[in-house]
Design an enzyme around this catalytic site. Structure first.
Site, short mmCIF file in Angstrom:
data_model
loop_
_atom_site.label_atom_id
_atom_site.label_comp_id
_atom_site.label_asym_id
_atom_site.label_seq_id
_atom_site.Cartn_x
_atom_site.Cartn_y
_atom_site.Cartn_z
N GLY A 10 -10.31 -13.54 -135.25
CA GLY A 10 -8.94 -13.29 -135.73
C GLY A 10 -8.29 -12.18 -134.95
O GLY A 10 -8.71 -11.85 -133.84
N ASN A 11 -7.25 -11.60 -135.50
CA ASN A 11 -6.62 -10.44 -134.87
C ASN A 11 -6.02 -9.54 -135.94
O ASN A 11 -6.07 -9.86 -137.13
CB ASN A 11 -5.58 -10.89 -133.83
CG ASN A 11 -4.48 -11.73 -134.44
OD1 ASN A 11 -3.65 -11.23 -135.21
ND2 ASN A 11 -4.47 -13.02 -134.13
N PHE A 12 -5.43 -8.42 -135.53
CA PHE A 12 -5.00 -7.39 -136.49
C PHE A 12 -3.62 -7.63 -137.11
O PHE A 12 -3.12 -6.76 -137.82
CB PHE A 12 -5.03 -6.01 -135.82
CG PHE A 12 -6.42 -5.55 -135.45
CD1 PHE A 12 -7.37 -5.39 -136.44
CD2 PHE A 12 -6.75 -5.27 -134.13
CE1 PHE A 12 -8.66 -4.96 -136.12
CE2 PHE A 12 -8.03 -4.84 -133.80
CZ PHE A 12 -8.98 -4.69 -134.80
#
Ligand code: C5P
Length: 212
Positions: A21-23
């Site tokens: 995923g990412n932030f």
């Protein structure tokens, strides 16, 4: 008027308990949906797994997705029915080639490799279908050569303008409530905005779209 807004990250499954995923928290996309709704404009809001609270408005139609593939399908189904799109989501560029059906066990020694394959570029796909009466706005978040990358994305994805934010500026980027952005237009013009709350950045974006 009806617009499509994408927001948040995508989660690309590795096995039943893990993902890439990412932030992204979806705050910017939520602010954009709220700014459109404030003006009485209907929103198709397609979001990845987000923590930000989506405006509780009858004008905002929320569709939850998880992966880049699901976001692509949801957007492609809706884009043609909208007057345009603001593509704010931080879509994964790569996804595992193979999803393990059982939880991957830790090996005792040595590295482990996951093969990744590219996802579809949702913005570019919309850009190819875009009619003359539709607008498209994208986001760019870079850690170097921001302007050159933004101009390249604008052209490749057939956007009307791109909202460039830098991770290097304090008060911009993931999780925070403020942003520092520069608008880059298709004709090469740029417009730099001062540090402001994401809710205000969203209103500035909507203003530029609705006066078009
Ligand atoms: O990832 P990239 O920097 O190219 O993203 C720029 C713009 O393209 C953003 O507006 C993002 O939402 C969109 N994008 C997309 N689908 C992807 C990758 C990016 O819609 N697979």
């Amino acid at each position: 008027m009806k617009v499509l807004v994408t927001a948040g990250p995508t989660y690309e499954k590795i096995d039943p308990v893990r993902f890439i995923g990412n932030f992204s928290t979806g705050k910017m996309g939520v602010a954009i949906a709220a700014a459109f709704a404030e003006k009485g404009i209907e929103v198709e809001f397609v979001c990845g797994p987000i923590s930000a609270e989506v405006p509780d408005s009858p004008l905002v139609h929320r569709t939850d997705v998880v992966s880049a593939r699901e976001m692509y399908d949801a957007v492609m189904e809706r884009f043609g029915t909208c007057d345009g799109a603001v593509l704010c989501a931080a879509v994964a560029d790569y996804t595992p080639a193979h999803v393990y059906s059982e939880k991957v066990k830790r090996e005792t020694t040595g590295p482990m490799t996951i093969e990744l394959v590219p996802t579809q570029d949702i913005a570019a796909a919309c850009g190819r279908q875009k009619r003359d009466d539709q607008f498209m706005v994208g986001f760019a978040l870079e850690t170097c050569d921001e302007m050159a990358h933004a101009a390249d994305k604008l052209r490749r994805k057939n956007l009307d303008f791109i909202v460039m934010n830098s991770l290097k500026v304090q008060g911009a980027g993931f999780g925070v409530d403020t942003n520092v952005v520069t608008f880059v237009y298709a004709d090469g013009r740029t417009e730099e905005l001062p540090l402001m709350p994401k809710t205000e950045v969203a209103r500035e974006i909507v203003k530029r779209i609705t006066r078009k």
